[in-house]
Design an enzyme around this catalytic site. Structure first.
Site, PDB file in Angstrom:
ATOM      1  CG  HIS A 157      -6.646  -3.147   2.925  1.00 27.86           C
ATOM      2  ND1 HIS A 157      -6.075  -1.849   2.860  1.00 27.86           N
ATOM      3  CD2 HIS A 157      -7.988  -3.185   2.997  1.00 27.86           C
ATOM      4  CE1 HIS A 157      -6.243  -0.978   2.107  1.00 27.86           C
ATOM      5  NE2 HIS A 157      -7.704  -1.655   2.285  1.00 27.86           N
ATOM      6  CD  GLU A 165      -8.109   5.500  -1.837  1.00 25.67           C
ATOM      7  OE1 GLU A 165      -7.070   5.645  -2.033  1.00 25.67           O
ATOM      8  OE2 GLU A 165      -7.934   5.391  -0.816  1.00 25.67           O
ATOM      9  CG  HIS A 207      -7.829  -3.830  -2.141  1.00 28.37           C
ATOM     10  ND1 HIS A 207      -9.590  -2.753  -3.530  1.00 28.37           N
ATOM     11  CD2 HIS A 207      -7.935  -2.824  -1.052  1.00 28.37           C
ATOM     12  CE1 HIS A 207      -9.821  -2.107  -2.833  1.00 28.37           C
ATOM     13  NE2 HIS A 207      -9.057  -1.777  -1.407  1.00 28.37           N
ATOM     14  CG  ASP A 212      -2.245   0.619   1.084  1.00 29.08           C
ATOM     15  OD1 ASP A 212      -1.497   2.308   0.799  1.00 29.08           O
ATOM     16  OD2 ASP A 212      -2.923   0.661   1.042  1.00 29.08           O
ATOM     17  CB  ILE A 213       1.230   4.012  -2.790  1.00 28.62           C
ATOM     18  CG1 ILE A 213       2.545   5.180  -2.654  1.00 28.62           C
ATOM     19  CG2 ILE A 213      -0.426   4.680  -2.551  1.00 28.62           C
ATOM     20  CD1 ILE A 213       3.358   4.381  -3.530  1.00 28.62           C
TER      21      ILE A 213
HETATM   22  P1  AMP Z   1      -9.961   1.525  -0.072  1.00 33.74           P
HETATM   23  O1  AMP Z   1     -10.212   1.185  -1.715  1.00 33.74           O
HETATM   24  O2  AMP Z   1     -11.128   1.733   0.910  1.00 33.74           O
HETATM   25  O3  AMP Z   1      -9.778   0.136   1.067  1.00 33.74           O
HETATM   26  O4  AMP Z   1      -7.746   2.197   0.023  1.00 33.74           O
HETATM   27  C1  AMP Z   1      -7.171   1.709  -1.102  1.00 33.74           C
HETATM   28  C2  AMP Z   1      -6.021   1.568  -0.851  1.00 33.74           C
HETATM   29  O5  AMP Z   1      -5.570   1.614  -2.259  1.00 33.74           O
HETATM   30  C3  AMP Z   1      -5.552   3.007   0.217  1.00 33.74           C
HETATM   31  O6  AMP Z   1      -5.526   2.314   1.223  1.00 33.74           O
HETATM   32  C4  AMP Z   1      -4.603   3.488  -0.829  1.00 33.74           C
HETATM   33  O7  AMP Z   1      -3.434   4.170  -0.146  1.00 33.74           O
HETATM   34  C5  AMP Z   1      -3.706   2.603  -1.719  1.00 33.74           C
HETATM   35  N1  AMP Z   1      -3.804   2.941  -3.350  1.00 33.74           N
HETATM   36  C6  AMP Z   1      -4.172   3.815  -3.767  1.00 33.74           C
HETATM   37  N2  AMP Z   1      -3.779   3.471  -4.656  1.00 33.74           N
HETATM   38  C7  AMP Z   1      -2.220   2.690  -4.432  1.00 33.74           C
HETATM   39  C8  AMP Z   1      -1.552   2.836  -5.738  1.00 33.74           C
HETATM   40  N3  AMP Z   1      -0.957   3.509  -6.613  1.00 33.74           N
HETATM   41  N4  AMP Z   1      -0.669   2.264  -4.973  1.00 33.74           N
HETATM   42  C9  AMP Z   1      -0.702   1.247  -3.852  1.00 33.74           C
HETATM   43  N5  AMP Z   1      -1.515   1.695  -3.425  1.00 33.74           N
HETATM   44  C10 AMP Z   1      -2.310   2.361  -3.648  1.00 33.74           C
END
Ligand code: AMP
Length: 132
Positions: A95, A88, A93, A29-30
């Site tokens: 975590h 988001e 996905h 996760d970025i």
């Molecule tokens: P959620 O959809 O609420 O589970 O959150 C999406 C997750 O993806 C967040 O924790 C972001 O930090 C992560 N994220 C978004 N874009 C990227 C990326 N380009 N590379 C890695 N992680 C990402």
């Protein structure tokens, strides 16, 4: 249009790859809550994780378990926690979060900003511990 995570799995957008096979992809996760915070995705683009076919959902979890074992070998932790949000990014996905305590699972915690070299070193170490 392909999701950002589809582009990551296809190598069109860079990521810190932790594990991969034909069907699934894992990357850091970025904006990590803790060091080693990893996302696991199916390459097939489906928004909501619970819309995945039963078999695919099961295989995703088996793959995530293998990634979690590699994370636990890499990052000292009590256990690796699992969370699903998807608020988001509209691409299913999981975590995976190495936990020292319950507080490490709080998504309202401030995000870490780790140097690129450290992110790369963590991803490389997880990949080295991943039993492919
Ligand atoms: P959620 O959809 O609420 O589970 O959150 C999406 C997750 O993806 C967040 O924790 C972001 O930090 C992560 N994220 C978004 N874009 C990227 C990326 N380009 N590379 C890695 N992680 C990402």
């Amino acid at each position: 249009m392909a999701s950002i995570f589809s582009k990551i799995a296809a190598g069109e957008i860079p990521s810190y790859c932790c594990a991969a096979d034909d069907e699934f992809y894992a990357f850091l996760d970025i904006n990590p809550i803790v060091k080693g915070h990893t996302l696991v995705i199916p390459r097939r683009e489906v928004d909501y994780i619970f819309d995945l076919e039963d078999d695919e959902l099961a295989r995703l979890h088996v793959f995530a378990a293998r990634v979690a074992r590699a994370i636990k070998q890499t990052i000292p932790c009590v256990k690796v926690g699992e969370a699903v949000l998807g608020l988001e990014v509209p691409h299913a996905h999981i975590h995976l979060i190495p936990m020292q305590s319950e507080r490490d699972m709080l998504f309202s915690n401030p995000k870490l900003q780790l140097p690129a070299e450290e992110m790369q070193a963590v991803a490389d170490a997880i990949r080295a511990n991943f039993q492919g």
